[in-house]
Design a protein around this motif. Structure first.
Motif, PDB file in Angstrom:
ATOM      1  N   ASP A 167      41.123  38.439  99.060  1.00 31.74           N
ATOM      2  CA  ASP A 167      40.144  39.335 100.064  1.00 31.74           C
ATOM      3  C   ASP A 167      38.823  39.560  99.192  1.00 31.74           C
ATOM      4  O   ASP A 167      37.864  39.446  99.729  1.00 31.74           O
ATOM      5  CB  ASP A 167      40.882  40.690 100.362  1.00 31.74           C
ATOM      6  CG  ASP A 167      41.970  40.586 101.247  1.00 31.74           C
ATOM      7  OD1 ASP A 167      42.245  39.360 101.562  1.00 31.74           O
ATOM      8  OD2 ASP A 167      42.901  41.535 101.237  1.00 31.74           O
ATOM      9  N   LEU A 168      38.994  39.911  97.964  1.00 33.38           N
ATOM     10  CA  LEU A 168      37.737  39.921  97.001  1.00 33.38           C
ATOM     11  C   LEU A 168      36.862  38.897  97.126  1.00 33.38           C
ATOM     12  O   LEU A 168      35.567  38.935  97.044  1.00 33.38           O
ATOM     13  CB  LEU A 168      38.103  40.719  95.689  1.00 33.38           C
ATOM     14  CG  LEU A 168      38.525  42.156  95.955  1.00 33.38           C
ATOM     15  CD1 LEU A 168      39.205  42.691  94.570  1.00 33.38           C
ATOM     16  CD2 LEU A 168      37.266  43.062  96.234  1.00 33.38           C
ATOM     17  N   GLU A 182      32.222  23.451  98.181  1.00 32.59           N
ATOM     18  CA  GLU A 182      31.621  22.724  99.344  1.00 32.59           C
ATOM     19  C   GLU A 182      30.461  23.889  99.795  1.00 32.59           C
ATOM     20  O   GLU A 182      29.240  22.965 100.106  1.00 32.59           O
ATOM     21  CB  GLU A 182      32.595  22.818 100.608  1.00 32.59           C
ATOM     22  CG  GLU A 182      33.529  21.639 100.497  1.00 32.59           C
ATOM     23  CD  GLU A 182      34.516  21.710 101.727  1.00 32.59           C
ATOM     24  OE1 GLU A 182      34.788  20.605 102.385  1.00 32.59           O
ATOM     25  OE2 GLU A 182      35.165  22.671 102.174  1.00 32.59           O
ATOM     26  N   MET A 183      30.297  24.934  99.761  1.00 34.07           N
ATOM     27  CA  MET A 183      28.994  25.545  99.820  1.00 34.07           C
ATOM     28  C   MET A 183      28.116  25.338  98.916  1.00 34.07           C
ATOM     29  O   MET A 183      26.807  25.332  99.314  1.00 34.07           O
ATOM     30  CB  MET A 183      29.403  27.190  99.849  1.00 34.07           C
ATOM     31  CG  MET A 183      30.210  27.771 100.951  1.00 34.07           C
ATOM     32  SD  MET A 183      30.899  29.163 100.610  1.00 34.07           S
ATOM     33  CE  MET A 183      29.707  30.326 101.441  1.00 34.07           C
ATOM     34  N   GLY A 184      28.426  24.902  97.833  1.00 33.50           N
ATOM     35  CA  GLY A 184      27.225  24.247  96.852  1.00 33.50           C
ATOM     36  C   GLY A 184      26.720  25.539  96.101  1.00 33.50           C
ATOM     37  O   GLY A 184      26.683  26.542  96.031  1.00 33.50           O
ATOM     38  N   ASP A 185      25.484  24.945  95.305  1.00 33.79           N
ATOM     39  CA  ASP A 185      24.551  25.841  94.598  1.00 33.79           C
ATOM     40  C   ASP A 185      25.472  26.919  93.818  1.00 33.79           C
ATOM     41  O   ASP A 185      26.285  26.605  93.196  1.00 33.79           O
ATOM     42  CB  ASP A 185      23.602  26.705  95.734  1.00 33.79           C
ATOM     43  CG  ASP A 185      22.678  25.814  96.172  1.00 33.79           C
ATOM     44  OD1 ASP A 185      22.040  24.669  95.486  1.00 33.79           O
ATOM     45  OD2 ASP A 185      22.322  25.704  97.280  1.00 33.79           O
ATOM     46  N   LEU A 229      32.191  35.577  98.722  1.00 34.65           N
ATOM     47  CA  LEU A 229      31.294  34.643  99.324  1.00 34.65           C
ATOM     48  C   LEU A 229      30.411  34.563 100.323  1.00 34.65           C
ATOM     49  O   LEU A 229      29.699  34.208 100.548  1.00 34.65           O
ATOM     50  CB  LEU A 229      32.437  33.483  99.350  1.00 34.65           C
ATOM     51  CG  LEU A 229      33.163  32.828  98.147  1.00 34.65           C
ATOM     52  CD1 LEU A 229      34.265  31.863  98.502  1.00 34.65           C
ATOM     53  CD2 LEU A 229      31.993  32.187  97.345  1.00 34.65           C
ATOM     54  N   GLY A 230      30.963  35.900 101.153  1.00 36.97           N
ATOM     55  CA  GLY A 230      30.381  36.140 102.271  1.00 36.97           C
ATOM     56  C   GLY A 230      29.114  36.876 102.272  1.00 36.97           C
ATOM     57  O   GLY A 230      28.232  37.127 103.159  1.00 36.97           O
ATOM     58  N   LYS A 231      28.854  37.427 100.859  1.00 40.59           N
ATOM     59  CA  LYS A 231      27.624  38.491 100.852  1.00 40.59           C
ATOM     60  C   LYS A 231      26.776  37.903  99.710  1.00 40.59           C
ATOM     61  O   LYS A 231      25.342  38.172  99.745  1.00 40.59           O
ATOM     62  CB  LYS A 231      28.478  39.733 100.032  1.00 40.59           C
ATOM     63  CG  LYS A 231      27.865  40.882 100.699  1.00 40.59           C
ATOM     64  CD  LYS A 231      28.449  42.310 100.164  1.00 40.59           C
ATOM     65  CE  LYS A 231      27.390  43.150 100.132  1.00 40.59           C
ATOM     66  NZ  LYS A 231      27.795  44.493  99.372  1.00 40.59           N
ATOM     67  N   ILE A 232      27.214  37.019  98.828  1.00 39.42           N
ATOM     68  CA  ILE A 232      26.112  36.729  97.821  1.00 39.42           C
ATOM     69  C   ILE A 232      25.151  35.873  98.301  1.00 39.42           C
ATOM     70  O   ILE A 232      25.385  34.904  99.309  1.00 39.42           O
ATOM     71  CB  ILE A 232      27.101  35.964  96.829  1.00 39.42           C
ATOM     72  CG1 ILE A 232      26.298  35.900  95.442  1.00 39.42           C
ATOM     73  CG2 ILE A 232      27.092  34.700  96.888  1.00 39.42           C
ATOM     74  CD1 ILE A 232      26.783  36.823  94.399  1.00 39.42           C
ATOM     75  N   GLU A 233      23.824  35.990  97.625  1.00 36.85           N
ATOM     76  CA  GLU A 233      22.899  35.179  98.050  1.00 36.85           C
ATOM     77  C   GLU A 233      22.730  33.785  97.392  1.00 36.85           C
ATOM     78  O   GLU A 233      23.191  33.873  96.356  1.00 36.85           O
ATOM     79  CB  GLU A 233      21.592  35.971  97.932  1.00 36.85           C
ATOM     80  CG  GLU A 233      20.305  35.673  98.539  1.00 36.85           C
ATOM     81  CD  GLU A 233      19.049  36.447  97.680  1.00 36.85           C
ATOM     82  OE1 GLU A 233      18.296  35.815  97.608  1.00 36.85           O
ATOM     83  OE2 GLU A 233      19.430  37.686  97.558  1.00 36.85           O
ATOM     84  N   ARG A 234      22.415  32.919  98.588  1.00 36.95           N
ATOM     85  CA  ARG A 234      22.185  31.339  97.721  1.00 36.95           C
ATOM     86  C   ARG A 234      20.923  31.364  96.840  1.00 36.95           C
ATOM     87  O   ARG A 234      19.985  31.600  97.373  1.00 36.95           O
ATOM     88  CB  ARG A 234      22.228  30.372  98.794  1.00 36.95           C
ATOM     89  CG  ARG A 234      22.014  28.765  98.514  1.00 36.95           C
ATOM     90  CD  ARG A 234      21.818  28.105  99.657  1.00 36.95           C
ATOM     91  NE  ARG A 234      22.956  28.026 100.461  1.00 36.95           N
ATOM     92  CZ  ARG A 234      24.089  27.275 100.320  1.00 36.95           C
ATOM     93  NH1 ARG A 234      24.333  26.575  99.272  1.00 36.95           N
ATOM     94  NH2 ARG A 234      25.085  27.538 101.074  1.00 36.95           N
ATOM     95  N   MET A 255      32.559  32.815  93.334  1.00 36.00           N
ATOM     96  CA  MET A 255      33.866  32.617  93.475  1.00 36.00           C
ATOM     97  C   MET A 255      34.553  32.693  92.184  1.00 36.00           C
ATOM     98  O   MET A 255      35.563  33.812  91.966  1.00 36.00           O
ATOM     99  CB  MET A 255      34.202  31.397  94.041  1.00 36.00           C
ATOM    100  CG  MET A 255      35.990  30.995  94.204  1.00 36.00           C
ATOM    101  SD  MET A 255      36.737  30.641  92.625  1.00 36.00           S
ATOM    102  CE  MET A 255      35.653  28.948  92.763  1.00 36.00           C
ATOM    103  N   ASN A 256      34.285  32.004  90.904  1.00 34.47           N
ATOM    104  CA  ASN A 256      34.710  32.371  89.839  1.00 34.47           C
ATOM    105  C   ASN A 256      34.706  33.786  89.267  1.00 34.47           C
ATOM    106  O   ASN A 256      35.516  34.349  88.601  1.00 34.47           O
ATOM    107  CB  ASN A 256      34.133  31.230  88.661  1.00 34.47           C
ATOM    108  CG  ASN A 256      34.710  31.344  87.382  1.00 34.47           C
ATOM    109  OD1 ASN A 256      35.843  30.982  87.164  1.00 34.47           O
ATOM    110  ND2 ASN A 256      34.187  31.845  86.356  1.00 34.47           N
TER     111      ASN A 256
END
Ligand code: NDP
Ligand code: MG
Length: 380
Positions: free
Chosen positions: A342-343, A310-313, A348-353, A319-320
């Motif tokens: 957790d990882l 859903e977050m896209g790009d 997902l909270g840190k990676i840049e779009r 995640m994978n």
């Protein structure tokens, strides 16, 4: 004669592809074969199937290769797999595990080759660019994953057919009979005991976390051009119904069979024709089929996979990659079961779009893995 380029010959799917080829040697021919590090098995395979091209991507393992048959050219090293996509092959069977499959699949499509796809991570990470390339080149991307093959069969082999909803079934994995508290302390060795399917280690752990079902929902969205709202996953512990399609009039089609990958593998190569397999026939009398909802509290990886889509790009790619790295650590007993989710959440909270290109996905994949290793203080 269908000429096959087989990527990932030494894996669980790869070995079943070779069984299929051996069973119908009048119909199939292996023209090229590629694997990563299982040198001894690969030596045996190339001597039995005598492909024109053989590729082993791990150079160190390649030093353990014994006899190379005359008439076979060997390539080794990181990019060796690209040599397996020969001009004369009719179809590329992508049975590599993980993100490592994406580049060769893209290369095959760009060379105008049809691809039978077992490697779901390719579509999860790079679905947009892969499907765009498929459309531009006018090639076929044929599902091998059992759920997506089941849907393909229910849709009469038409990837563009109309439907209301796709319903993927999930066995529930190795931990389905444990509580959340019990699961928290279970080790990889336990997760590897899958109740219904014998598969590679990475996908077996993905089944235990139910991340695999999240990957498959994303795979279905790309393959069947469906929004998330039209793809559902339900638990079906017996693994007899491999998936279902609901239509506008309320009718539901299902595909059933003994749980064996040899049916979808062979069908991907021959459809709409069906040839014999050695798979046991389904005995339904006396059996019950049961269905239930996915417990998203017990299996946070499922929801995280959908959220990344859903977050896209580049988020599904991140995640994978986080999952591949985390599963590797879980297999080495370096993190706990819930360490995996957790990882993924951390990454997902840190990676840049970034906008999706092949290069940005390769970069995202590398960065996400680094974030995982940094977080657990492991320098892998
Ligand atoms: P395995 O782990 O059994 O086999 C993986 C294959 O990929 C091996 O041939 C391995 O080579 C090769 N490989 C691994 N890493 C690399 C790399 N970095 N570069 C090149 N090749 C590599 O996996 P499975 O056969 O179980 O799964 C393959 C794919 O099919 C996965 O994407 C999985 O999700 C999907 N799938 C599998 C199912 C199953 O029943 N097994 C069902 C549905 C989908 P080597 O062994 O020589 O190192
Ligand atoms: Mg599957």
């Amino acid at each position: 004669m269908i000429k096959i380029a087989l990527l990932g010959s030494t894996g669980s799917i790869g070995r079943q592809v070779l069984n299929t080829v051996a069973r119908h040697s009048d119909k199939f021919e292996i023209v090229s074969m590629a694997a990563h590090s299982s040198a001894e098995l690969f030596s045996k395979q190339i001597n039995e199937f005598k492909p024109k091209i053989a590729c082993l991507t791990d150079s160190l393992s390649a030093t353990r290769l014994t006899e190379i048959p005359t008439g076979t050219t060997l390539y080794t090293g990181e990019k060796a797999m690209l040599h397996a996509i020969t001009e004369d092959c009719d179809i590329v069977m992508a049975a590599v595990s993980g993100f490592a499959g994406m580049e060769p699949v893209l290369e095959a499509i760009n060379l105008g080759k049809d691809v039978a796809l077992a490697n779901k991570e390719t579509l999860v990470a790079g679905g947009n660019i892969v499907m765009k390339a498929v459309r531009e080149k006018g090639v076929r991307l044929i599902p091998v994953d059992s759920e997506h093959s089941a849907i393909f069969q229910c849709l009469n082999f038409d990837l563009n057919a109309k439907f209301k909803k796709l319903i993927l079934t999930a066995s529930g994995g190795a931990f389905r009979n444990f509580t959340k508290q019990e699961v928290a302390s279970l080790k990889a060795q336990e997760a590897l005991k899958h109740p219904n399917w014998l598969m590679g280690k990475k996908i077996t752990i993905d089944c235990a976390t139910l991340l695999n079902k999240g990957l498959e929902v994303i795979e279905a969205c790309h393959l069947y051009n469906a929004p998330l709202s039209k793809v559902e996953a339900i638990v079906h512990p017996e693994s007899i119904i491999h998936s279902m399609v609901e239509f506008d009039d309320g009718a539901v089609m299902a595909q059933l069979g003994f749980p064996s990958m040899e049916i979808p593998i062979q069908l991907a190569l021959t459809y709409p024709e069906r040839l014999k397999t050695d798979v046991p026939l389904l005995e339904l009398a006396g059996k019950s089929l049961t269905f239930g909802r996915i417990d998203e509290d017990k299996y946070p990886c499922f929801g995280l996979a959908l959220k990344s889509f859903e977050m896209g790009d580049n988020y599904a790619c991140a995640m994978n990659a986080a999952n591949e790295a985390a599963v590797g650590l879980y297999l080495e007993d370096k993190i706990s079961f819930y360490g995996i989710s957790d990882l993924i959440e951390h990454v997902l909270g840190k990676i840049e779009r970034v906008e999706v290109t092949k290069e940005s996905l390769l970069y995202t994949d590398r960065l996400a893995r680094e974030m995982v290793y940094q977080k657990v203080g492991n320098k892998n």
